[in-house]
Scaffold this active site. Structure first.
Site, short mmCIF file in Angstrom:
data_model
loop_
_atom_site.label_atom_id
_atom_site.label_comp_id
_atom_site.label_asym_id
_atom_site.label_seq_id
_atom_site.Cartn_x
_atom_site.Cartn_y
_atom_site.Cartn_z
CG ASP A 89 -1.75 1.21 1.26
OD1 ASP A 89 -2.26 1.55 0.21
OD2 ASP A 89 -1.89 1.81 2.38
CG ASP A 115 -1.37 3.15 5.78
OD1 ASP A 115 -2.64 3.59 5.55
OD2 ASP A 115 -0.76 3.72 6.72
CD GLU A 165 -4.38 1.02 -4.13
OE1 GLU A 165 -5.45 1.34 -3.87
OE2 GLU A 165 -3.72 1.50 -3.29
CB CYS A 168 -16.71 -8.87 11.14
SG CYS A 168 -15.07 -8.39 10.65
CB CYS A 186 -14.61 -4.50 10.65
SG CYS A 186 -16.07 -5.42 9.43
CB CYS A 239 -13.60 -5.60 6.47
SG CYS A 239 -13.06 -6.92 7.98
ZN LIG Z 1 -14.98 -7.08 8.93
#
Ligand SMILES: [Zn+2]
Length: 372
Positions: free
Chosen positions: A189, A354, A274, A347, A345, A327
């Site tokens: 990243d 990063d 990227e 979850c 997240c 995520c």
């Molecule tokens: Zn998640």
């Protein structure tokens, strides 16, 4: 067998006579370039509205100036031909809407010229290089050997603002490159304040301390320069100090980028990044110089060829891929303002922002690799 290119850059140590001829060549190249550009500009102004006609117009060649300006005969004609090629490319880019109209080169422009290997006109012999039109071979600080099976294609000779000469020798060689079976993959990243954060341990590739110190020194030297009276003796002296620091910083950055790309290319079979458009990005975010200076573009180039020559892969993923929003554990997406340094997240997954992006980039790369 695939044809590969590799460039070798060495310091050149010309004697007085050779330096004079190099200076003359830089000057003639600039002269011819400007002459041809002036002609093109005139035709352009005249026939601006007839693009078809303009496209058909023949490009002036350096040869036509030689009778009027006989001093052009004293320098390497290949260098002049390359000046024509450069202008042609610049002009084509302008026509295709990819660049502004080519500009005239002034004395402050980068001093350099390129010559080509034709019938053995360039020769390497014990630490010296024989170049067209220059009688005696020029001494070189050749810190590494060019393998015997590498053919020289062209050479670019340049002089820096601090008066150092360099030669970049472009070679071509045949190599049997077999694609590596891809097992170890890493995602990177892009990091604004370093180089990147990698997916495996979330480590950031930071520029070394000595480099950051050199940058500070450069900024300080530039401030001093701005306070001095332009054109004065003290200003000129300080200008040289700034130019020297600039070169030092650029070299340190390049070495660091070589080192990091080499490390990645030896440790992994594929690297996922990227596909960022740095120019657009720095404009859009007003980061200006810092993004360019970060060296990401140069790093990409190094990484690409270091992987390629080993049969490994550089995978570029779409710049619109939501690497920061996703995520990396459950795949859900959410907004991530720049101020949030940690990804949390619903979850239950929590990770450095990063590092999470780098894992997403890696996973997207793995998906693309599986498709190919
Ligand atoms: Zn998640």
């Amino acid at each position: 067998m695939a044809k590969q290119n590799k460039a070798f850059k060495f310091r050149l140590l010309p004697n007085k006579e050779q330096s004079a001829l190099l200076a003359k060549t830089f000057g003639c190249v600039r002269f011819v370039y400007n002459k041809m550009l002036a002609e093109r500009k005139e035709t352009y102004e005249k026939f601006k509205d007839d693009k078809e006609l303009l496209k058909k117009q023949k490009f002036p060649t350096p040869a036509k100036y030689k009778s009027e300006f006989p001093f052009l005969k004293e320098v390497d004609s290949l260098a002049l031909a390359n000046a024509q090629m450069n202008l042609q490319t610049a002009y084509k880019n302008f026509f295709e809407g990819n660049a502004d109209f080519p500009k005239f080169k002034n004395r402050k422009a980068k001093q350099s010229y390129t010559t080509n290997m034709v019938n053995g006109n360039i020769k390497l012999e014990n630490g010296h290089i024989k170049l067209p039109k220059i009688k005696k071979p020029i001494k070189m600080k050749q810190h590494r050997e060019i393998p015997a099976d590498y053919k020289i294609k062209s050479c670019t000779i340049s002089k820096t603002k601090t008066g150092k000469y360099y030669i970049s020798i472009l070679t071509e060689y045949e190599k049997d490159i077999r694609p590596v079976k891809i097992q170890k993959v890493v995602g990177l990243d892009f990091a604004m304040d370093g180089l990147y954060v990698e997916s495996e341990q979330g480590k950031k590739a930071n520029y070394p301390r000595y480099y950051r110190q050199a940058l500070d020194k450069l900024a300080k030297a530039q401030r001093i320069l701005s306070r001095r009276k332009k054109g004065s003796a003290r200003w000129n002296k300080q200008r040289l100090v700034v130019a020297k620091l600039h070169e030092k910083v650029a070299n340190q950055r390049m070495n660091f980028l070589h080192h990091k790309s080499k490390e990645l290319a030896s440790n992994f079979d594929a690297v996922v990044i990227e596909d960022l458009n740095m120019k657009g990005m720095s404009q859009a975010l007003h980061f200006g110089k810092s993004v360019h200076d970060n060296g990401w573009g140069m790093f990409n180039t190094f990484l690409a060829y270091k992987l390629k020559e080993q049969g490994k892969q550089l995978v570029k993923i779409d710049k619109w891929f939501p690497s920061t929003k996703k995520c990396s554990c459950c795949g859900k997406e959410k907004e991530m303002p720049l101020s949030e340094r940690v990804y949390k997240c619903s979850c239950g997954f929590v990770l450095d922002r990063d590092h999470n992006s780098a894992i997403n980039i890696k996973n997207e790369g793995l998906r693309l690799l599986a498709l190919s």
